[in-house]
Write an enzyme that holds these catalytic residues in place. Structure first.
Site, PDB file in Angstrom:
ATOM      1  N   HIS A 371       0.859  -1.229  -0.019  1.00 47.21           N
ATOM      2  CA  HIS A 371       0.019   0.049  -0.055  1.00 47.21           C
ATOM      3  C   HIS A 371       0.877   1.156  -0.071  1.00 47.21           C
ATOM      4  O   HIS A 371       0.186   2.288   0.069  1.00 47.21           O
ATOM      5  CB  HIS A 371      -0.789   0.090   1.233  1.00 47.21           C
ATOM      6  CG  HIS A 371      -2.016  -0.622   1.023  1.00 47.21           C
ATOM      7  ND1 HIS A 371      -3.112  -0.361   0.335  1.00 47.21           N
ATOM      8  CD2 HIS A 371      -2.350  -2.085   1.579  1.00 47.21           C
ATOM      9  CE1 HIS A 371      -4.172  -1.398   0.573  1.00 47.21           C
ATOM     10  NE2 HIS A 371      -3.590  -2.393   1.286  1.00 47.21           N
ATOM     11  N   LYS A 562      -8.684  14.352   3.800  1.00 45.20           N
ATOM     12  CA  LYS A 562      -7.634  12.938   4.050  1.00 45.20           C
ATOM     13  C   LYS A 562      -7.083  13.435   5.023  1.00 45.20           C
ATOM     14  O   LYS A 562      -6.863  14.305   5.677  1.00 45.20           O
ATOM     15  CB  LYS A 562      -7.259  12.737   2.501  1.00 45.20           C
ATOM     16  CG  LYS A 562      -6.437  13.931   1.883  1.00 45.20           C
ATOM     17  CD  LYS A 562      -5.940  13.644   0.530  1.00 45.20           C
ATOM     18  CE  LYS A 562      -6.788  13.585  -0.280  1.00 45.20           C
ATOM     19  NZ  LYS A 562      -6.929  12.328  -1.245  1.00 45.20           N
ATOM     20  N   ARG A 563      -6.095  12.367   5.339  1.00 42.55           N
ATOM     21  CA  ARG A 563      -5.065  12.422   6.484  1.00 42.55           C
ATOM     22  C   ARG A 563      -4.033  13.575   6.126  1.00 42.55           C
ATOM     23  O   ARG A 563      -3.842  13.687   4.770  1.00 42.55           O
ATOM     24  CB  ARG A 563      -4.280  11.023   6.318  1.00 42.55           C
ATOM     25  CG  ARG A 563      -3.240  10.998   7.492  1.00 42.55           C
ATOM     26  CD  ARG A 563      -2.769   9.658   7.804  1.00 42.55           C
ATOM     27  NE  ARG A 563      -2.433   8.683   6.386  1.00 42.55           N
ATOM     28  CZ  ARG A 563      -1.250   8.983   6.022  1.00 42.55           C
ATOM     29  NH1 ARG A 563      -0.163   9.477   6.486  1.00 42.55           N
ATOM     30  NH2 ARG A 563      -0.760   8.406   4.742  1.00 42.55           N
ATOM     31  N   LYS A 568       0.390  14.829   0.600  1.00 43.43           N
ATOM     32  CA  LYS A 568      -1.004  15.164   0.278  1.00 43.43           C
ATOM     33  C   LYS A 568      -1.360  16.595  -0.080  1.00 43.43           C
ATOM     34  O   LYS A 568      -2.257  16.899  -0.537  1.00 43.43           O
ATOM     35  CB  LYS A 568      -2.068  14.401   1.264  1.00 43.43           C
ATOM     36  CG  LYS A 568      -1.905  12.975   1.105  1.00 43.43           C
ATOM     37  CD  LYS A 568      -2.911  12.456   2.394  1.00 43.43           C
ATOM     38  CE  LYS A 568      -2.630  10.986   2.534  1.00 43.43           C
ATOM     39  NZ  LYS A 568      -3.201  10.171   1.584  1.00 43.43           N
ATOM     40  N   THR A 670      -8.867   6.206  -2.056  1.00 43.00           N
ATOM     41  CA  THR A 670     -10.222   5.984  -2.313  1.00 43.00           C
ATOM     42  C   THR A 670     -11.298   6.938  -2.057  1.00 43.00           C
ATOM     43  O   THR A 670     -12.195   7.000  -2.384  1.00 43.00           O
ATOM     44  CB  THR A 670     -10.581   4.880  -1.266  1.00 43.00           C
ATOM     45  OG1 THR A 670     -10.247   5.138  -0.032  1.00 43.00           O
ATOM     46  CG2 THR A 670      -9.745   3.465  -1.797  1.00 43.00           C
ATOM     47  N   LYS A 674     -14.925   7.937  -3.871  1.00 40.09           N
ATOM     48  CA  LYS A 674     -16.210   8.263  -3.199  1.00 40.09           C
ATOM     49  C   LYS A 674     -16.775   9.633  -3.855  1.00 40.09           C
ATOM     50  O   LYS A 674     -18.115   9.668  -3.892  1.00 40.09           O
ATOM     51  CB  LYS A 674     -15.673   8.445  -1.668  1.00 40.09           C
ATOM     52  CG  LYS A 674     -15.567   6.939  -1.102  1.00 40.09           C
ATOM     53  CD  LYS A 674     -14.883   7.440   0.164  1.00 40.09           C
ATOM     54  CE  LYS A 674     -14.263   5.778   0.850  1.00 40.09           C
ATOM     55  NZ  LYS A 674     -13.154   6.123   2.043  1.00 40.09           N
TER      56      LYS A 674
END
Length: 846
Positions: A371, A562-563, A568, A670, A674
């Site tokens: 992952h 998100k985290r 990111k 993911t 969504k």
């Protein structure tokens, strides 16, 4: 009670009946007999628990029958092993999958209660940190929906991922007490406990055949107690079993020490043992934290492997040699990699199977999902910690490594550098066990979770293993379950879709392609916008009631949740907000599309820069939201404690989905799926599953910006200079200067200096290189959003073409290409009026 064609009445069983009156009766019975309350004295939690038990009864009716059928059929089961299972609240999802949502909503309403209110009461099991655990939960839903026999194995953390509060703009971590009111969905299986050994030493001996054997004498033993939760599939009788292990002491109370006055010592074993399942991911900066995390990983892998062997040997006294015919095990990242030496230990030491046969059984049983593309995220354990805690397993790993390196030398002669790179033991400095290498060596299949991710694994961190075993590698692009992420969380849109094309899409998301022919239909577009506006209004009301911030539901909802992590790039979004703010300040009458910027996500407690980014977001929000020149054209909101419960309001309301990680860093993602499934348009880089989303929905329906993976690598190799971007780009320069000089932190002008320094002098994640491309793309977003017909058409096409991103598709690929398992639909006997006593309304028999 149901009336039959011949005017007889059938009284449904209170445990299994689905008619409204039966549900009301069962609910009130559970309130009285299980909660011990009458309605007049019951709290909201009492009502929730009574309803949860009412729903659980209907799950168990299927669940117990299904597992009995699996044993009877001697089928091969999927064992999905994951350190995280972020299931989210169970009540709403179970009502959807049982087909009882409307009936229960009406029944509860007639009793004067509100289903949404009771759903809100449910504590979320915080048993995951983010995408890894949520993926595992989606997979269990899909496995059950597809009638695949499956068990999920993990840890029943007493305290999950922390609850996040925002105090003066800073993240503050609060204990997640998700079990404080009990958990009505789980059932403790006390008789199925397993003993887990730790520490000690090993002894060697020769068995009666003269074979060399090893016996492990542990220093201490911990008991693993399983708690089962039924995960029901949609419109099927099949349920997956989520089996989570709780740690307990082998002896909880030392009576002798208590009598001697050592009251703390009397319960020492209880406290130290239960610490193993106390909290999700203990801080591992110190040695004790590292040891506890390794204890956690071995605890649940050992308990799970022992449990699987127990189930296997129960079936007509099967021999351990055929274990792989009963179970196919999927390792969800490296956390469960100890399953490999643990299965070997059981086969070698408990069943005295020879090494070669034990290794064949192990490798035929186990598969590995990677992952991460970040080398620093690949787990490794120092030999000193590992050997002290798991001496027998270290011996087995060294033996595995010996045989493996012999294969490497034979395949690639005279290449000791390759041997060193591939060794399970890292000997470059202090010796470490490389868990990803162990997983690769001990698995029959290795997969990535997006096409780009898998390609980068092959050419990057797992290149040597790919060159040795190219046939082991495959891609399985992640997916999400449409039952939770669309049917449950976005009921207005789900109902609109079902009214137009029927309900088959819920189990086959490719059916959504039927919506394409309505994408330009004005009437359908109007209905689509009406659905979007209703969920945006809901989120706007949520923000107002929880945060006191009034936002405009008609503005563009631009969302990044998100985290929190530098790769990111939440701070790239912040630079965009500051740029728009500056444009308005320079020209207060500028015509700009109103936007509401919504952030959410947690930073790891020890991650300084991520926590500083959260503070920066909130500091920018304070300035922007209170500047009269902005006139509500821009609003910035940080929603605390982003989790499954809060996300159910967020994903449906998104107009623009921000997926802006540096190309080549995100394995899959993911959240992007969504948002797409709920009709948001994506702005993103060619990273992770963004690539496949863009391919599916069409490049014209995706906002692309930024460097590609090869361009990132090339620029870095040539000597990337972020300072030059800072100097040459006027808008970027001004935004960064405002961060640097304390414009957003006037009481502490130097507060955000680390953010400025990291970007201007290092910029590991290439924000400044991507800045102008991002700003230009956002300007394009503005222009298209002004044309609501065009935007709505793009939104409809995004949903219509999201079929690939159902976790059902992902699971089918695993089943066909890795696990080699087939669906096993289970029939549960229907109610037969001929075999039951029919009653008239007055209670007399017919």
């Amino acid at each position: 009670m149901k009336k039959t064609d011949n005017n007889h009445y059938i009284i449904e069983d209170d445990r299994t009946g689905i008619e409204k009156e039966t549900l009301k009766r069962a609910f009130l019975d559970n309130l009285y007999y299980l909660q011990g309350k009458i309605p007049e004295l019951a709290t909201r939690n009492d009502f929730y628990m009574a309803l949860a038990y009412t729903v659980r009864d209907r799950l168990l009716h299927r669940h117990l029958h299904v597992f009995r059928e699996y044993i009877k059929q001697k089928c091969r089961m999927v064992a999905y092993m994951s350190a995280e299972f972020l299931t989210g609240p169970h009540l709403g999802n179970n009502l959807i999958n049982l087909g009882l949502y409307d009936n229960v909503e009406e029944a509860i309403g007639e009793l004067g209660l509100d289903l949404d209110d009771l759903k809100e009461q449910e504590e979320e099991p915080g048993l995951g940190n983010g995408g890894l655990g949520r993926l595992a939960a989606c997979f269990l839903d899909s496995l059950a929906t597809l009638d695949i026999p499956a068990l999920g194995y993990g840890i029943r953390y007493e305290f999950g991922i922390f609850d996040q509060k925002i105090v003066d703009g800073w993240q503050v971590e609060v204990t997640d007490k998700w079990l404080r009111f009990g958990n009505p969905w789980e059932i403790a299986q006390i008789e199925l406990t397993q003993a887990i050994k730790f520490g000690g030493h090993t002894k060697t001996y020769y068995d009666n055949r003269g074979k060399y054997r090893v016996y492990w004498i542990p220093e201490y033993v911990v008991i693993a107690v399983p708690y089962d939760t039924a995960i029901l599939g949609y419109a099927t009788n099949t349920s997956s079993i989520l089996r989570l292990w709780k740690a307990e002491a082998a002896e909880s109370f030392d009576f002798q020490r208590f009598n001697q006055g050592d009251y703390y010592g009397a319960v020492h074993n209880k406290v130290s043992s239960e610490n193993i399942s106390k909290v999700l991911y203990p801080n591992d900066e110190k040695l004790s934290g590292k040891e506890l995390r390794l204890e956690q990983q071995y605890f649940f892998t050992s308990a799970s492997i022992q449990d699987m062997m127990r189930i296997h040997c129960l079936e007509d006294h099967k021999e351990p040699e055929t274990f792989f015919m009963s179970f196919t095990i999927q390792l969800n990242d490296t956390h469960p990699s100890l399953a490999i030496p643990e299965l070997m230990r059981i086969l070698l030491d408990n069943y005295r199977i020879d090494w070669d046969q034990a290794w064949e059984i192990t490798t035929k049983s186990i598969n590995y999902t990677n992952h991460t593309l970040l080398p620093e995220a690949l787990e490794k354990w120092s030999l000193s910690i590992f050997g002290n805690l798991l001496p027998r397993h270290l011996e087995i790993i060294l033996e595995i490594n010996y045989h493996f390196l012999e294969l490497v030398r034979k395949t690639f002669p005279n290449d000791e550098h390759r041997v060193s790179r591939m060794s399970i033991i890292d000997e470059s400095g202090e010796k470490y066990v490389r868990m990803a290498h162990l997983a690769c060596v001990g698995s029959s299949a290795i997969n990535g979770v997006a096409a780009l991710h898998t390609d980068l694994l092959k050419s990057g961190i797992l290149k040597d293993f790919y060159e040795l075993w190219p046939n082991k590698f495959s891609n399985k692009t992640n997916g999400v379950t449409p039952r939770r992420w669309l049917v449950l969380n976005n009921r207005p849109l789900a109902n609109l879709i079902s009214d137009k094309i029927g309900t088959d899409w819920v189990k086959d998301l490719y059916e959504l392609k039927k919506l394409e022919k309505y994408a330009s239909n004005k009437s359908f577009q109007q209905g689509w916008r009406s659905c979007k506006n209703s969920v945006k209004e809901y989120l706007a009301n949520y923000i107002l009631s929880h945060l006191g911030i009034k936002v405009n539901p008609l503005s563009m909802f631009d969302i990044l949740v998100k985290r929190i992590h530098e790769y990111k790039r939440q701070h790239l979004k912040v630079l965009h907000i500051i740029t728009l703010y500056n444009r308005i300040k320079e020209n207060p009458e500028i015509d700009i599309v109103p936007r509401t910027f919504i952030f959410g996500g947690k930073a790891a407690p020890g991650y300084f820069m991520a926590k500083l980014i959260i503070k920066l977001i909130n500091s920018v929000a304070e300035v922007v939201n209170n500047d009269p020149d902005i006139k509500d054209r821009l609003k910035v909101v940080f929603i605390p404690d982003f989790n499954i419960k809060t996300s159910q309001h967020i994903y449906p309301a998104g107009d623009l989905s921000e997926q802006i990680s540096t190309a080549g860093k995100e394995a899959s993602g993911t959240g992007n799926m969504k948002f797409t499934m709920n009709g948001a348009l994506t702005i993103g880089t060619l990273d992770g599953a963004n690539i496949e989303i863009r391919d599916e929905v069409g490049a014209e329906n995706f906002f692309l910006f930024g460097l590609k993976t090869d361009e990132v690598s090339r620029m870095k190799s040539q000597g990337y200079d972020p300072h030059s971007y800072y100097e040459k780009n006027a808008e970027l320069h001004k935004a960064l200067e405002m961060i640097k000089t304390g414009f957003f932190s006037r009481d502490k002008p130097d507060l955000f200096q680390p953010v400025f320094n990291s970007l201007v002098f290092r910029d590991e994640y290439m924000l400044l290189a991507d800045y102008q491309s991002y700003i230009d793309c956002q300007d394009k977003v503005d222009s298209i959003f002004r044309d609501q017909d065009t935007w709505t058409k793009m939104s409809i096409l995004n949903v219509a073409r999201s079929g690939k991103f159902s976790s059902d598709r992902t699971i089918k690929e695993y089943c066909n290409e890795i696990w080699k398992v087939n669906p096993l639909p289970v029939k549960i006997p229907k109610y037969d009026p001929k075999t039951q006593t029919n009653m008239k309304l007055d209670g007399s028999k017919n």
